[in-house]
Design an enzyme around this catalytic site. Structure first.
Site, mmCIF file in Angstrom:
data_model
loop_
_atom_site.group_PDB
_atom_site.id
_atom_site.type_symbol
_atom_site.label_atom_id
_atom_site.label_comp_id
_atom_site.label_asym_id
_atom_site.label_seq_id
_atom_site.Cartn_x
_atom_site.Cartn_y
_atom_site.Cartn_z
ATOM 1 N N SER A 563 0.851 -1.190 0.000
ATOM 2 C CA SER A 563 0.000 0.000 0.000
ATOM 3 C C SER A 563 0.893 1.248 0.000
ATOM 4 O O SER A 563 1.653 1.453 -0.944
ATOM 5 C CB SER A 563 -0.945 -0.038 1.201
ATOM 6 O OG SER A 563 -2.009 0.867 1.032
ATOM 7 N N ASP A 647 -9.035 -4.767 -5.979
ATOM 8 C CA ASP A 647 -8.571 -3.770 -5.012
ATOM 9 C C ASP A 647 -9.202 -2.424 -5.352
ATOM 10 O O ASP A 647 -8.820 -1.773 -6.329
ATOM 11 C CB ASP A 647 -7.045 -3.668 -5.045
ATOM 12 C CG ASP A 647 -6.489 -2.818 -3.901
ATOM 13 O OD1 ASP A 647 -7.277 -2.095 -3.262
ATOM 14 O OD2 ASP A 647 -5.273 -2.888 -3.647
#
Length: 716
Positions: A563, A647
Site C-alpha cells: 500500500s 482492489d
C-alpha cells in the site's frame, strides 16, 4: 565382470549428471530470458503547470475493459510460468502449510447471554464465529467458509444490538471494500430483513435494538472498483423498514469523504466524526433522548484528531492530539463540549497514547520506541498500576463493557506467536488463556533494536530479527520491510511466512520510518507532503546500515512493503536500484500524479498532497512518483509486483502501469513480473489458501533471485 559392472554404473552416473546439468541449464535459460506480454502504448498527455507528462498506459486504468483483462491474464501466464520453474517452491509451500496448520482462537466477548469467539482449525480459509451459552454448550454461529466455494467472500464486521438479541454482519466479495449487510435474529439465527447493500468504509452502531447507523457513498458512475467516491453519508436504518427509506443523518449537505457514527454504550448519545482526509476530523454529537435530536458541535476544522471514547452520564471522555502531539485524554460535559472547556484527564507524555476501556477502567497503551507499555487508570484519572506484560513486544486488547469482570489481551513479537491472556482488573493479575501450539521454537531466534542515522541526521529505530549465532558475513538473505505513512505504527508481531524466512537463515528488519505514528504527530508530519522524501531516505539509510554492519549485502537484500509501503518500495528502487537484489512492492500507490482520481484516494491528500495543489507540490511529487521515474536503460532489481484485481482502495492500475514501465525500459536479465490475484482486493478477508500461496511465491522469488539453492527448513 565386476569391473564391467562398475564401469556401467560410472557411465550411468555421468549420463545422469549430464542430464541434470542440461535440465538446470534449460531452467536457467527459461528464467533469465523472459518474454513479457506486449503492452500497447496509447499516449495520453496531461499538462501540469506548463509541464507536459505523457502516460502511455492510461488504458490499463479501465478495469472493465476486455483488453485490460486479457493483459492481466497474459501477465499471470508469464509470472506463474516463471514461479513454476523454481525448484523448491512446492517444498516451501508444504513447509509453510505445515507451520500454518495450528488452531487459532480469539479472545472471547459477551453479547446478551452468550459468549462469542472466533476459531480457525488451522487451514480454514476464513475463521469461524462460535458461541457458548451459560451451560458451556458450543455451536457455530457464523461460518464465512460457506459464503463462497473458493473462500473469496469474507466476514466484514459483526455488530450486535444492545441486548445481544440481533446482529448485523457485513460480507465482502472478492476483497472489495464494498459490503452487503445481513440482519439476523441472534437467538434463532434467522435472517429477519432484506440485505442492506452498497455499504463502504463503515462500522455498524446500534441504537438500542431498533436499528443501527451505517455509512456509505452513492454508487459511482462507471466501475465501482475504480470510480471516484468522495461524499460519504451517515444513515440510520430502522428495523422493519426498507433501505430506500433510511434517513441521512449527516453528509447530505456537507461534503465529507469519511463520515462515521457511534452510539455511546449507555445509548444516550450519537457521536459523528467527519473528515476529508485520513488525518484530522470534525466532531459532532446528538442527544438521542430527545424527539428531534439536534447536531451539537464539539470540534470544527480538520487540523487535529478528536474522538469521544466514553461517557458517564453527561461527562465526556475525549481522546485528542490538539495541543498534544502524542495524544491526551480530556473531559468535558454535554452542555460545554468545546475545546475551551476541556480539562486534562490523562495528560500527554513523551510517549504516544492509544487507550482502551473495559470493566470500569481506562488502559493507556503507550509506545516506547514501538514497544508496548500498559498503564491502568480509574475513572477519577488516578493511576491504578502499570500492567506487567509477558515480555517485550506488542500488547493489544483490554477492551470490554463496563460490567465485564474479566478482560483479555493479546501479546506478540517477531518470535512469539499471538498469545491471549485473561486479565483481572481489580487484582491486576494475568493468566494464560490460549497459547498456540506450532512447530516453531522462538527461543532459537533473537530480536534487537538498533538506532541508525538517516540522511539528515535523524535517529531512526529498527528491530532486526534472526537466528541466534548468525554469522555477520554479508551473505544472509534479508528482508527490509517498511511503511512510513498515515500515522501507522509498525510494532513487533509474529508471522508464519516470516518464521519460515527466519528458519532458512533469513534476517528480517523493520525500521520505524518517519511518516508513521511511533513518535506522535510530529513524527507523522515529518514524512508527509513536501517532506515525503524523508521516508525514502530513512529506508535507504536502513539498507545501508544493514550492509555496513554485514548483516547482508546488496546481493542478498530484498525490500518489501504494501500500500503506502508499496510506494516506499517503488520510490526506493527507482532512486537506488543498485542497493538491493529484489524489490517487492505490494498493492502500491505508484502513480502519484493520479492517485487522487480513483475511489477515495483524494482522502490521502494530508500525507501526499496532490499534483493539482500547486506547481511546487506537483514538481515535488513528480520527482519521486515511481511510475514516472522508471528510466530507460536502467538496471533494476528482480521485481515481483503484487496486487488484486478487486482492489478498490489502491486500484490495481497503479501496479499495472508500474510493471509495464519496468518491462519496457529496464535492461539486464533481472525479471520484472506482476502477480495479480483474481477475486482479491487490498488484503482484508483474503483466504488462508491465497495468503499461503502468495507468501510462498514471494519468498520463492526472493530466495531464487538471491541465488539460494538449498533451504535448511526443507531438511526437517
Amino acid at each position: 565382470m565386476k569391473k564391467i559392472f562398475l564401469i556401467m554404473i560410472a557411465l550411468s552416473t555421468i549420463a545422469s549428471f549430464g542430464q541434470k546439468q542440461k535440465q538446470k541449464q534449460k531452467q536457467k535459460q527459461k528464467t533469465s530470458v523472459l518474454k513479457y506480454p506486449l503492452t500497447e502504448k496509447i499516449p495520453v498527455t496531461d499538462d501540469y503547470f506548463g509541464i507536459k507528462v505523457t502516460d502511455n498506459y492510461r488504458w490499463l486504468e479501465d478495469d472493465k475493459s476486455p483488453k485490460t483483462m486479457a493483459w492481466v491474464k497474459a501477465q499471470n501466464v508469464v509470472t506463474y510460468g516463471y514461479l513454476d520453474l523454481i525448484p523448491f517452491r512446492n517444498s516451501l509451500k508444504a513447509r509453510v502449510e505445515k507451520l500454518w496448520n495450528y488452531e487459532k482462537i480469539s479472545a472471547p466477548f459477551k453479547e446478551g447471554n452468550f459468549t462469542y469467539f472466533y476459531k480457525n482449525n488451522g487451514l480454514q480459509n476464513q475463521s469461524v464465529l462460535y458461541r457458548k451459552d451459560a451451560s458451556g454448550a458450543e455451536e457455530i454461529f457464523l461460518d464465512p467458509n460457506t459464503f463462497s466455494k473458493d473462500g473469496t467472500s469474507s466476514l466484514g464486521g459483526v455488530d450486535f444490538s444492545k441486548d445481544g438479541s440481533k446482529v448485523a454482519y457485513g460480507i465482502s466479495v472478492g476483497g472489495s471494500d464494498w459490503r452487503s449487510v445481513i440482519i439476523m435474529d441472534a437467538l434463532s439465527r434467522k435472517i429477519i430483513e432484506d440485505t442492506i447493500v452498497d455499504v463502504k468504509f463503515s462500522g455498524i452502531s446500534w441504537k438500542g435494538n431498533d436499528g443501527f447507523y451505517y455509512s456509505s457513498y452513492d454508487k459511482p458512475e462507471g466501475s465501482e472498483l475504480s470510480a471516484k467516491t468522495d461524499q460519504h453519508k451517515l444513515y440510520f436504518h430502522k428495523l422493519g423498514s426498507k433501505q430506500k427509506e433510511d434517513k441521512v443523518i449527516y453528509g447530505l449537505d456537507e461534503k465529507r469523504r469519511y463520515v462515521s457514527g457511534a452510539v455511546s454504550e449507555d445509548n444516550k448519545y450519537l457521536f459523528i466524526s467527519a473528515a476529508n482526509s485520513t488525518s484530522g476530523n470534525e466532531l459532532y454529537m446528538m442527544d438521542l433522548g430527545t424527539k428531534k435530536p439536534k447536531l451539537i458541535t464539539i470540534v470544527t476544522g480538520f487540523e487535529n484528531d478528536v474522538d469521544v471514547i466514553d461517557n458517564v452520564d453527561s461527562k465526556l471522555y475525549i481522546l485528542t492530539n490538539l495541543k498534544a502531539p502524542n495524544k491526551r485524554i480530556v473531559t468535558a460535559t454535554f452542555k460545554k463540549p468545546t475545546p475551551e472547556n476541556w480539562k486534562d484527564f490523562i495528560p500527554e507524555t513523551d510517549q504516544v497514547l492509544t487507550p482502551s476501556i473495559g470493566s470500569g477502567y481506562f488502559f493507556a497503551n503507550y509506545m516506547k520506541d514501538a514497544i508496548s507499555n500498559i498503564k491502568q487508570y480509574n475513572y477519577e484519572g488516578k493511576l491504578v498500576r502499570e500492567v506487567e506484560l509477558p515480555g517485550i513486544g506488542t500488547a493489544g486488547g483490554f477492551n470490554g463493557k463496563k460490567e465485564d469482570k474479566t478482560l483479555y489481551y493479546s501479546f506478540t513479537n517477531y518470535t512469539t506467536p499471538g498469545t491471549i491472556y485473561s486479565f483481572e482488573p481489580k487484582a491486576g493479575t494475568s493468566a494464560l488463556y490460549q497459547k498456540p501450539v506450532l512447530d516453531f521454537d522462538g527461543n532459537d531466534y533473537e530480536s534487537k533494536q538498533v538506532f541508525y542515522t538517516s540522511k539528515d541526521g535523524t535517529k531512526i529505530p529498527m528491530i532486526i530479527t534472526h537466528k541466534k549465532g548468525v554469522e555477520l558475513n554479508g551473505k544472509n538473505p534479508t528482508i527490509l520491510y517498511g511503511y512510513g505513512g498515515f500515522n501507522v505504527s509498525l510494532t513487533p508481531a509474529f508471522s508464519i511466512p516470516n518464521a519460515v524466512w527466519l528458519e532458512n537463515g533469513g534476517v528480517y528488519a523493520v525500521p520505524n520510518l518517519r511518516g508513521g505514528g511511533e513518535y506522535g504527530k510530529a513524527w507523522h508530519d515529518a514524512g508527509t507532503k513536501m517532506q515525503k522524501q524523508n521516508v525514502f531516505d530513512d529506508f535507504i539509510a536502513a539498507a545501508e546500515y544493514l550492509i555496513a554492519e554485514k548483516y547482508t549485502s546488496s546481493d542478498f537484500l530484498a525490500i518489501r512493503g504494501g500500500s503506502n509501503g508499496g510506494l516506499l518500495v517503488g520510490a526506493t528502487m527507482t532512486q537506488r536500484p543498485d542497493l538491493m537484489k529484489v524489490a517487492l512492492p505490494a498493492v502500491g500507490v505508484l502513480d502519484m500524479l493520479r492517485y487522487h482520481t480513483f475511489t477515495a484516494g483524494a482522502g490521502w491528500g494530508y500525507d501526499y498532497g496532490t499534483a493539482n495543489d500547486s506547481e511546487e507540490m506537483f514538481n515535488y511529487i513528480y520527482k519521486y512518483s515511481p511510475v514516472q521515474n522508471v528510466k530507460t536503460g536502467a538496471k533494476y532489481p528482480a521485481t515481483l509486483v503484487t496486487t488484486g484485481d478487486h482492489d478498490d482502495r489502491v486500484v490495481p492500475a497503479h501496479s499495472f502501469k508500474f510493471a509495464a514501465e519496468l518491462q519496457a525500459k529496464q535492461t539486464g536479465t533481472n525479471p520484472t513480473l506482476i502477480r495479480i490475484d483474481v477475486n482479491a482486493g487490498h488484503g482484508a478477508g483474503k483466504s488462508v489458501a491465497a495468503l499461503i500461496q502468495e507468501s510462498v511465491d514471494i519468498m520463492s522469488f526472493t530466495l531464487f533471485n538471491m541465488g539460494i539453492k538449498e533451504l535448511p527448513s526443507l531438511k526437517k
